[in-house]
Design a protein around this motif. Structure first.
Motif, short mmCIF file in Angstrom:
data_model
loop_
_atom_site.label_atom_id
_atom_site.label_comp_id
_atom_site.label_asym_id
_atom_site.label_seq_id
_atom_site.Cartn_x
_atom_site.Cartn_y
_atom_site.Cartn_z
N TYR A 11 25.68 17.70 7.36
CA TYR A 11 26.72 16.97 6.59
C TYR A 11 27.47 18.01 5.81
O TYR A 11 26.81 18.59 4.78
CB TYR A 11 26.32 15.91 5.54
N ALA A 12 28.72 17.85 5.57
CA ALA A 12 29.50 18.45 4.74
C ALA A 12 30.68 17.84 4.19
O ALA A 12 31.19 16.71 4.63
CB ALA A 12 30.05 19.85 5.42
N GLU A 13 31.42 18.45 2.86
CA GLU A 13 32.53 17.77 2.42
C GLU A 13 33.55 19.13 2.41
O GLU A 13 33.01 20.33 2.01
CB GLU A 13 32.35 17.53 1.06
N ALA A 14 34.80 18.97 2.57
CA ALA A 14 35.75 20.17 2.89
C ALA A 14 36.76 20.16 1.69
O ALA A 14 37.11 18.89 1.08
CB ALA A 14 36.63 19.67 4.27
N PHE A 15 37.00 21.24 1.25
CA PHE A 15 38.00 21.56 0.24
C PHE A 15 38.93 22.60 0.61
O PHE A 15 38.73 23.39 1.26
CB PHE A 15 36.94 21.93 -1.06
N ARG A 16 40.15 22.50 -0.13
CA ARG A 16 40.86 23.78 -0.28
C ARG A 16 40.66 24.34 -1.61
O ARG A 16 40.71 23.53 -2.71
CB ARG A 16 42.44 23.49 -0.10
N VAL A 17 40.28 25.66 -2.02
CA VAL A 17 39.94 26.08 -3.29
C VAL A 17 40.59 26.99 -3.71
O VAL A 17 41.11 27.90 -2.90
CB VAL A 17 38.32 26.62 -3.07
N MET A 18 41.22 26.79 -5.02
CA MET A 18 42.23 27.55 -5.74
C MET A 18 41.50 28.35 -6.71
O MET A 18 40.98 27.63 -7.42
CB MET A 18 43.37 26.72 -6.20
N ARG A 19 41.18 29.53 -6.43
CA ARG A 19 40.35 30.25 -7.78
C ARG A 19 41.32 31.03 -8.57
O ARG A 19 42.17 32.04 -8.17
CB ARG A 19 39.59 31.55 -6.96
N LEU A 20 41.47 30.48 -9.76
CA LEU A 20 42.51 30.87 -10.67
C LEU A 20 42.05 32.03 -11.85
O LEU A 20 42.56 32.61 -12.33
CB LEU A 20 42.91 29.48 -11.57
N LEU A 21 40.75 32.13 -11.62
CA LEU A 21 39.90 33.29 -12.39
C LEU A 21 39.31 33.89 -11.29
O LEU A 21 38.03 33.63 -11.32
CB LEU A 21 39.21 32.69 -13.48
N ARG A 22 39.94 35.08 -10.96
CA ARG A 22 39.33 35.86 -9.87
C ARG A 22 38.06 36.68 -10.04
O ARG A 22 37.21 36.66 -8.94
CB ARG A 22 40.11 36.65 -9.30
N ASP A 23 37.83 36.73 -11.34
CA ASP A 23 36.45 37.53 -11.54
C ASP A 23 35.20 36.97 -11.83
O ASP A 23 34.26 37.31 -12.10
CB ASP A 23 36.56 38.72 -12.44
N GLU A 24 35.43 35.63 -11.75
CA GLU A 24 34.19 34.58 -12.14
C GLU A 24 33.42 34.17 -11.15
O GLU A 24 33.59 34.70 -9.87
CB GLU A 24 34.81 33.38 -12.92
N PRO A 25 32.37 33.49 -11.50
CA PRO A 25 31.11 33.49 -10.33
C PRO A 25 31.64 32.95 -9.04
O PRO A 25 30.72 33.12 -7.92
CB PRO A 25 30.31 32.25 -10.90
N THR A 26 32.95 32.18 -8.79
CA THR A 26 33.37 31.61 -7.58
C THR A 26 33.30 32.93 -6.43
O THR A 26 33.30 32.69 -5.22
CB THR A 26 34.64 31.05 -7.76
#
Ligand SMILES: [Zn+2]
Length: 255
Positions: free
Chosen positions: A236-251
């Motif tokens: 089972y999953a949930e879907a997102f569009r992810v906008m990474r506004l702080l590129r160097d962080e844990p994301t």
């Protein structure tokens, strides 16, 4: 680049949505998963859904009261730290400057690492559902509050110290690029939805939610692993569009 988001857990997250039950229908599996792993989750409900019934026994006031109670119960089930109601009227939401400022105030107060919100561009789903105008308005106002307003020092200093949100997880989107495994929390999502009795009555919502989450898991790209053993595709999953506004962080760790 589509990806399967295996392990990222933000320290704090804020879900900004229009109605009680929006979080539960869309992102509750992810929210419950993050909360279980120690993320401090804040729910911001812009309206209390005070027009959301065809049952004449309710007034707008009594319906809002009931739906806020349901949302608090649902937030408890999902492990959210707090619920904030902004008390706008249901079905009348527009992304005004005043609303953007209210959201900036909440973002600066609770300082979430991640914000979750609706996709304001998603007007049609298949040939069956025209998106609710409040969902579009809430998504637009949330994105505008996150960027650039919450982080601008000279803007609205009375609304709190500037805060930079690291990433936005946009749900109910026609252009997903990230899938989160919610196999361990999909039952919690169903339990949270069931708290919204004014909307669902005694209806068993689980077949529909399981089908949605199964469909999303099928759409997710195959998981990748740095080590030898590749994790199984989620059930089972949930879907997102992810906008990474702080590129160097844990994301970035999950790339
Ligand atoms: Zn809604």
């Amino acid at each position: 680049m589509p990806r399967f988001d295996a392990g990222y857990v933000p320290r704090s997250a804020m879900a900004i949505y229009a109605h009680p039950d929006d979080i539960e229908f869309t992102v509750a599996g992810t929210v419950a998963k993050w909360a279980r792993a120690g993320c401090e989750v804040t729910f911001v409900l812009i309206t209390s859904g005070n027009a959301g019934t065809h049952d004449r026994k309710f007034t707008r006031k009594s319906l809002a009261r009931m739906r806020e109670r349901e949302e608090r119960e649902s937030a408890r089930i999902l492990g959210a730290a707090r619920v904030v109601f902004l008390h706008h009227d249901d079905c009348e939401l527009v992304p005004t400057l005043a609303l953007r400022k209210e959201l900036v105030r909440r973002i600066r107060r609770h300082r979430p690492e991640v914000v979750l919100c609706n996709d304001p561009q998603a007007l049609f789903f298949d040939d069956r559902y025209v998106n609710h105008p409040d969902h579009l308005a809430a998504g637009k106002a949330a994105l505008e509050a996150v960027f650039p307003c919450a982080e601008m020092e000279l803007l609205w200093p009375g609304a709190g110290l500037p805060h930079k949100v690291h990433a936005v997880y946009v749900s109910s989107t026609a252009a997903p690029d990230t899938w989160i495994d919610v196999t361990d929390t999909v039952e919690t999502k169903i339990a949270a939805l069931s708290a919204h009795r004014s909307q669902l009555g005694d209806r068993d919502i689980s077949p529909m939610i399981l089908e949605w989450a199964r469909d999303e898991a099928r759409r997710a790209p195959a998981p990748k692993a740095a080590g030898k053993k590749v994790p199984a595709r989620p059930r089972y999953a949930e879907a997102f569009r992810v906008m990474r506004l702080l590129r160097d962080e844990p994301t970035k760790d999950n790339d």
